[in-house]
Design a protein around this motif. Sequence first.
Motif, PDB file in Angstrom:
ATOM      1  N   PRO A  45     -24.032  -3.600 -50.616  1.00  0.00           N
ATOM      2  CA  PRO A  45     -25.040  -3.548 -51.682  1.00  0.00           C
ATOM      3  C   PRO A  45     -24.650  -2.600 -52.820  1.00  0.00           C
ATOM      4  O   PRO A  45     -24.919  -2.882 -53.985  1.00  0.00           O
ATOM      5  CB  PRO A  45     -26.298  -3.066 -50.952  1.00  0.00           C
ATOM      6  CG  PRO A  45     -26.126  -3.532 -49.563  1.00  0.00           C
ATOM      7  CD  PRO A  45     -24.654  -3.412 -49.288  1.00  0.00           C
ATOM      8  N   VAL A  52     -31.362  -7.171 -40.908  1.00  0.00           N
ATOM      9  CA  VAL A  52     -31.364  -7.654 -42.291  1.00  0.00           C
ATOM     10  C   VAL A  52     -31.682  -6.527 -43.266  1.00  0.00           C
ATOM     11  O   VAL A  52     -31.028  -6.369 -44.303  1.00  0.00           O
ATOM     12  CB  VAL A  52     -32.375  -8.816 -42.469  1.00  0.00           C
ATOM     13  CG1 VAL A  52     -32.536  -9.169 -43.928  1.00  0.00           C
ATOM     14  CG2 VAL A  52     -31.918 -10.027 -41.676  1.00  0.00           C
ATOM     15  N   VAL A  65     -31.646   4.562 -39.186  1.00  0.00           N
ATOM     16  CA  VAL A  65     -32.468   4.488 -37.968  1.00  0.00           C
ATOM     17  C   VAL A  65     -33.864   5.022 -38.264  1.00  0.00           C
ATOM     18  O   VAL A  65     -34.877   4.430 -37.888  1.00  0.00           O
ATOM     19  CB  VAL A  65     -31.817   5.283 -36.814  1.00  0.00           C
ATOM     20  CG1 VAL A  65     -32.772   5.393 -35.641  1.00  0.00           C
ATOM     21  CG2 VAL A  65     -30.526   4.615 -36.379  1.00  0.00           C
ATOM     22  N   PHE A 120     -38.949  13.251 -34.765  1.00  0.00           N
ATOM     23  CA  PHE A 120     -37.859  12.632 -35.523  1.00  0.00           C
ATOM     24  C   PHE A 120     -38.413  11.812 -36.697  1.00  0.00           C
ATOM     25  O   PHE A 120     -37.909  11.871 -37.818  1.00  0.00           O
ATOM     26  CB  PHE A 120     -37.059  11.728 -34.581  1.00  0.00           C
ATOM     27  CG  PHE A 120     -36.043  10.844 -35.253  1.00  0.00           C
ATOM     28  CD1 PHE A 120     -34.864  11.367 -35.753  1.00  0.00           C
ATOM     29  CD2 PHE A 120     -36.263   9.481 -35.378  1.00  0.00           C
ATOM     30  CE1 PHE A 120     -33.923  10.554 -36.365  1.00  0.00           C
ATOM     31  CE2 PHE A 120     -35.333   8.653 -35.992  1.00  0.00           C
ATOM     32  CZ  PHE A 120     -34.159   9.197 -36.487  1.00  0.00           C
ATOM     33  N   PRO A 134     -33.822  -9.944 -48.618  1.00  0.00           N
ATOM     34  CA  PRO A 134     -33.665  -8.552 -49.030  1.00  0.00           C
ATOM     35  C   PRO A 134     -34.163  -8.350 -50.461  1.00  0.00           C
ATOM     36  O   PRO A 134     -33.814  -9.110 -51.358  1.00  0.00           O
ATOM     37  CB  PRO A 134     -32.157  -8.339 -48.959  1.00  0.00           C
ATOM     38  CG  PRO A 134     -31.646  -9.403 -48.067  1.00  0.00           C
ATOM     39  CD  PRO A 134     -32.563 -10.556 -48.198  1.00  0.00           C
ATOM     40  N   SER A 165     -29.016  -4.663 -46.222  1.00  0.00           N
ATOM     41  CA  SER A 165     -29.253  -4.608 -47.664  1.00  0.00           C
ATOM     42  C   SER A 165     -29.647  -3.210 -48.121  1.00  0.00           C
ATOM     43  O   SER A 165     -30.073  -3.027 -49.252  1.00  0.00           O
ATOM     44  CB  SER A 165     -30.324  -5.627 -48.051  1.00  0.00           C
ATOM     45  OG  SER A 165     -31.510  -5.353 -47.367  1.00  0.00           O
ATOM     46  N   PHE A 215     -24.932 -12.418 -48.104  1.00  0.00           N
ATOM     47  CA  PHE A 215     -26.086 -13.156 -47.626  1.00  0.00           C
ATOM     48  C   PHE A 215     -25.665 -14.273 -46.670  1.00  0.00           C
ATOM     49  O   PHE A 215     -26.258 -14.456 -45.600  1.00  0.00           O
ATOM     50  CB  PHE A 215     -26.833 -13.730 -48.825  1.00  0.00           C
ATOM     51  CG  PHE A 215     -28.087 -14.451 -48.466  1.00  0.00           C
ATOM     52  CD1 PHE A 215     -29.156 -13.762 -47.919  1.00  0.00           C
ATOM     53  CD2 PHE A 215     -28.202 -15.810 -48.673  1.00  0.00           C
ATOM     54  CE1 PHE A 215     -30.318 -14.427 -47.574  1.00  0.00           C
ATOM     55  CE2 PHE A 215     -29.361 -16.479 -48.338  1.00  0.00           C
ATOM     56  CZ  PHE A 215     -30.415 -15.788 -47.787  1.00  0.00           C
ATOM     57  N   ILE A 275     -33.402  -6.285 -52.625  1.00  0.00           N
ATOM     58  CA  ILE A 275     -32.368  -5.992 -53.617  1.00  0.00           C
ATOM     59  C   ILE A 275     -31.777  -7.293 -54.153  1.00  0.00           C
ATOM     60  O   ILE A 275     -31.433  -7.406 -55.339  1.00  0.00           O
ATOM     61  CB  ILE A 275     -31.276  -5.064 -53.034  1.00  0.00           C
ATOM     62  CG1 ILE A 275     -30.489  -4.413 -54.163  1.00  0.00           C
ATOM     63  CG2 ILE A 275     -30.337  -5.786 -52.098  1.00  0.00           C
ATOM     64  CD1 ILE A 275     -29.870  -3.099 -53.806  1.00  0.00           C
ATOM     65  N   TYR A 315     -29.583   0.349 -49.692  1.00  0.00           N
ATOM     66  CA  TYR A 315     -28.832   0.844 -50.842  1.00  0.00           C
ATOM     67  C   TYR A 315     -29.053   2.344 -51.035  1.00  0.00           C
ATOM     68  O   TYR A 315     -28.101   3.112 -51.161  1.00  0.00           O
ATOM     69  CB  TYR A 315     -29.272   0.079 -52.088  1.00  0.00           C
ATOM     70  CG  TYR A 315     -28.683   0.585 -53.368  1.00  0.00           C
ATOM     71  CD1 TYR A 315     -27.430   0.161 -53.783  1.00  0.00           C
ATOM     72  CD2 TYR A 315     -29.361   1.496 -54.162  1.00  0.00           C
ATOM     73  CE1 TYR A 315     -26.875   0.637 -54.950  1.00  0.00           C
ATOM     74  CE2 TYR A 315     -28.811   1.981 -55.332  1.00  0.00           C
ATOM     75  CZ  TYR A 315     -27.577   1.547 -55.726  1.00  0.00           C
ATOM     76  OH  TYR A 315     -27.024   2.022 -56.883  1.00  0.00           O
TER      77      TYR A 315
END
Lengths: 297, 268
Positions: A250, A229, A171, B20, B111, A233, A274, B113, A235
Amino acid sequence: MAHAAELGRRELRRPLWSVRPAVLLLLPAGLFLVVFFLVPYLNMVRMSFLTKAQGAAFTNVMTLENYLRVLGDAFYWRVIGRTFWLAGLATVFTVLLGYPLAYAIARASGPRRPILLMLLLAPLLVGAVVRSYGWMILLGRVGLINQMLRALGWREAELMYNTLGVLIGLVHVYLPFMVLAVAGALEQIQADVELAARSLGASPWRTFWRVTWPLSLPGVFSGGILVFVLALSAYVIPILLGGNNVLVMPMLVVQMLLDAFNWPLGSAMAMVLFGLACAVLWAYVKVMNRALRWIPR
Amino acid sequence: MNANLRQLGFLGVVVALYVFLLAPIAIVVIAAFNAGEYLRFPPEGLSLRWFGRFLGSEPFVRAFWFSLKLASMVTVLSTLLGGAAAFYVVRHAGRSRDLLQLFFVAPLQLPAILTGIALLIFFYSLGLGTRGMAGLLIGHTVVSIPYVFLMVGAVLLRFDRTLEEAARSLGASAWTSFRRVTLPLIRGGVISGALFAFITSFDQFPVSLLLVSVGNTTLPIQLFDYLRFSFDPTAAAASTVSVAMSVAVVWLIDRLVGLEQVTWGGPR
């Protein structure tokens, strides 16, 4: 405009091979991305159908084995489920926390506005590793929050190396994306529309729910897609804040590639993640488009 | 009273959200200047010893210089490639415009990665492997091009072309009119695109994770490896250096261009 085009044309000494010189602007980047982006992706798709060989990374034998192995294994499905669940939760929380921030930024005026923007963008430019580290200092067993709890005579809380820690990290890292998307949509709403609602007797609360919120939904949806998205992904965050307790897809893919050197299976796992992501997004866009149709324009 | 209370409540929420967002970063910086082995409340006094440790640690220093060198090269390459492509797409592309735009922004949509994985397999399939810097340079450039493309494209869309026509009709050559009229006017987009490319590379994690090799490690990867086994504030000092880079970039963009330009910079 026509005049300039005329000038351009006159100066142009047309070469034998009739390529417009403007194309030369496109070619370097175009070729670069075709060779180092498009082709590698296609190659990865091909790899996911090949066979792992003894002593070599792969052999050119086509098979569906990799996909069957991923899709037929309950373990993978559990990890996939967790990955999507976490990404979904992160998306919901970034909407809840991001909306007020976006509202504050979109409605701010004068010198406050650039400051609010800068404070939002600065974390975006700090890498996920550094930000996860910040949370490790805060959430760890001897972290600041637990020190505080102990000083108050309370019990130590497990804040890290579990789902909660990963969720907090996700978040935090993706919140600015949501804020930018929502603030962009809120900016588009003309102040008159809200004023009209108020002057017709609607309470601020009602004005918000009946006017501002529906009009800002496109921003919420596009921000939602982006965050979902990105979170799928992720990691670094699951590894640093989840330890090895929160396994997400991932992590498995990277392990399969870098530690097990099983490229065909690793590619297939990446493709499954994916593909499922695309399916979820497709359904999401379908549903949201239907929802958006009800917004009065 | 009701309206005031509501406003106060909203203000409180916004402040809490900023806390935060910024607290973890501030905490890292504080930990770097803290004297103790780990951050305790109240802090145990100011010290630069962790920065000393950072500067004395060969892997960290080498990773820092490597990242700096890599990010500089990525900046030049992606600015040239992405900027030129933006020029073509905004000014010369006809029906293919939407498709090209989609293509140049694609590395941002997928992505990172996954892009890293695809490149890793690609380099090995070609028998090149990932030794040396070339793989990282290519990978980082792929994910940086979209930023330059978007930001240069945005200023070009708003560009008033009669200014160029005026220069040309007054006898300026194409090159002179580009250098003296076009470039100064689109400077903002080019600079912010370049700075974004720099920070994208300097902070890059997913692509680097797959493409680094022994002796060619970037700062974020070095930091990540360190954090997996050790918690001590040397990492905080290294992080602080990286945070300082980002703050400098935001500050530079604001001074040179104005942040407003960047944030809602997409085509209007």
